[in-house]
Design a protein around this motif. Sequence first.
Motif, PDB file in Angstrom:
ATOM      1  N   GLU A 192       0.856  -1.187   0.000  1.00 42.81           N
ATOM      2  CA  GLU A 192       0.000   0.000   0.000  1.00 42.81           C
ATOM      3  C   GLU A 192       0.889   1.233   0.000  1.00 42.81           C
ATOM      4  O   GLU A 192       1.759   1.391   0.869  1.00 42.81           O
TER       5      GLU A 192
ATOM      6  N   TRP B  99       1.897   5.448  -0.230  1.00 41.14           N
ATOM      7  CA  TRP B  99       1.568   6.755   0.334  1.00 41.14           C
ATOM      8  C   TRP B  99       2.609   7.747  -0.181  1.00 41.14           C
ATOM      9  O   TRP B  99       3.731   7.367  -0.533  1.00 41.14           O
TER      10      TRP B  99
ATOM     11  N   SER C 222       6.125   6.958  -4.404  1.00 41.39           N
ATOM     12  CA  SER C 222       5.444   6.627  -3.156  1.00 41.39           C
ATOM     13  C   SER C 222       6.380   5.879  -2.220  1.00 41.39           C
ATOM     14  O   SER C 222       7.352   5.258  -2.638  1.00 41.39           O
TER      15      SER C 222
ATOM     16  N   TYR D 175       5.969   2.746   0.799  1.00 43.08           N
ATOM     17  CA  TYR D 175       5.087   1.574   0.814  1.00 43.08           C
ATOM     18  C   TYR D 175       5.051   0.904   2.180  1.00 43.08           C
ATOM     19  O   TYR D 175       6.046   0.880   2.911  1.00 43.08           O
TER      20      TYR D 175
ATOM     21  N   TYR E 197       5.838   7.928   8.767  1.00 43.06           N
ATOM     22  CA  TYR E 197       5.009   8.280   7.614  1.00 43.06           C
ATOM     23  C   TYR E 197       4.052   7.163   7.213  1.00 43.06           C
ATOM     24  O   TYR E 197       2.880   7.391   6.937  1.00 43.06           O
TER      25      TYR E 197
ATOM     26  N   ALA F  74      -0.045   7.373   7.480  1.00 41.41           N
ATOM     27  CA  ALA F  74      -0.840   7.366   6.256  1.00 41.41           C
ATOM     28  C   ALA F  74      -1.862   6.230   6.275  1.00 41.41           C
ATOM     29  O   ALA F  74      -3.016   6.402   5.857  1.00 41.41           O
ATOM     30  N   TYR F  75      -1.445   5.059   6.782  1.00 40.17           N
ATOM     31  CA  TYR F  75      -2.350   3.906   6.830  1.00 40.17           C
ATOM     32  C   TYR F  75      -3.526   4.175   7.765  1.00 40.17           C
ATOM     33  O   TYR F  75      -4.691   3.902   7.427  1.00 40.17           O
TER      34      TYR F  75
ATOM     35  N   GLN G 225      -5.931   6.645   6.225  1.00 34.20           N
ATOM     36  CA  GLN G 225      -6.686   6.090   5.106  1.00 34.20           C
ATOM     37  C   GLN G 225      -7.752   5.104   5.563  1.00 34.20           C
ATOM     38  O   GLN G 225      -8.871   5.095   5.034  1.00 34.20           O
TER      39      GLN G 225
END
Length: 536
Positions: free
Chosen positions: A97, A99, A309, A311, A383, A387-388, A391
Amino acid sequence: MNRRRFFPFILVALFSTQTFSQQARPAIDNLITDEVDSSAIAQIIEEGTQRSKAMEYLSYIADVYGPRLTGSPGFTRAADWTMNTLSTMGLVNAHLEGWPFGRGWELQRYSANVIGKQVFPLHSYPMAWTPGVDATGDVILLDAKTDSALDTFKGKLKGKFVLLGGPRNIEVRFDPGATRMTEAQLLELANTDVARPRRPRRLDATSRQRRSTLEYRKVQMCEKEGALALLSVGGFDGGSIMVLSANVPQHPDSPFASRLRVWDPKAPRILPQIAVGVEHYNRMARALEKGEELKIEMNLDVAFTKPDSGYNVIAELPGTDLKDEVVMIGAHLDSWHGATGATDNGTGVAICMEAMRIMKSLNLKPRRTIRIALWGGEEQGEYGSKAYVKQHFGERATPRDGEPKFIYKPEAEKFSVYFNDDNGTGRFRGIYMEKNEAVRPIFRKWFAPFGRENSFTLTITGTTNTDHQAFNEIGLPAFQFIQDDIEYFTRTWHSTMDLYDRAIEDDLKQCSVIMAGFAYTAATRDERMPRKPVPK
């Protein structure tokens, strides 16, 4: 782990692998609670102590894939390997995933030699995101301690390798380099109700500001006049060099949140920045003070990648009747580049991967889905986990009245708990409860199968600067295990000595079975984990 905490840790019996397994069984047999599946925990301990793959995973992470600097090709290679390994062990939904991040960077070649009456290889390492240099030049000692003293260096820095200050004092250490926590330290932590400051402050605020302003002026002058590179002491001693990222020179009054980071695509070009082992730095500085002439021959070749990105690696062990709810475990996959990131945080990654392998190999059927997350970008400021969480679960807002408010997404209602590992190779000694008193009796029962009665400490305090914080900041239960320091803060943290050989196999086995036991028990209990009261 970035900018670490310096809390005391927890007491637990120092079992060998065999003793640990043997002593755990009577505790399991005598434990009667609907929150602990004694049979499953016994199997977890047996599998994790007798057939562990934790050190094998660590060797791949550290020896084969090496440094995993956020945004670098090395991180991408490691992320792909962990994702594929998790999938091969039978987990589902293994994926990356992304970001937003910035430029990647990778060291391709480096050598530095000091040339004078004596010639010697310079014990040093380039800082991350530093540009390259291929040159030979004089060394100058920029040891100005006042603005007026700094002015005397004007016009003298072009084409020079600059030492940013005089020799640093090295104190002889009589304490052991590797330690486990004493009973007194653990009792103090268990009895405390407030977080401790990380280190004593040696300078008052005015002195710190004056010093940082002078350091900023030094770097500004070097850049304006065209110095070849900036050399500074790399922390630690005895052959270990702490190596972090280069910095974009910015005035100390600049708001921290608005400062340009060196990986930002908009960051200006900077001078090469080199961390030098303190003994070699001092040797050069003292020689220059005595009027000796030194040169450095340096070849530094680096590669920047286009902005991309960052990850996180995600994979799951599916649940059964409560499969829409989730229990998470995790550690950060990224590392600094001076070594291979073995104890920061390859050990945490290996422990979490091993915990998932144990549960899958035993064909355990958790009621809730157990999700592993291996984060990127932790060393730059958590970070990936931030971000996770934003989201998937929500974010914290501060309305005009100043009272914090949590804005949750639907997934947050199905979230139970997150367990993090990011404190090096040391064995688990207990857990930080993050001011969530409701979990005390729960964790006390969960620890019971893994040691003597009350041998693990529960502290109401929290700890900072790692990935469980992103969950805590929006009121979701998230916890970091307390671990022995071993030699984390004396040798390996962010250093050139953070290598596979500094990991302790028995400690990793102990951590893995506890991580698996906590994840499985959290995923099978009737209720989700209790949360702290949510601000309105």
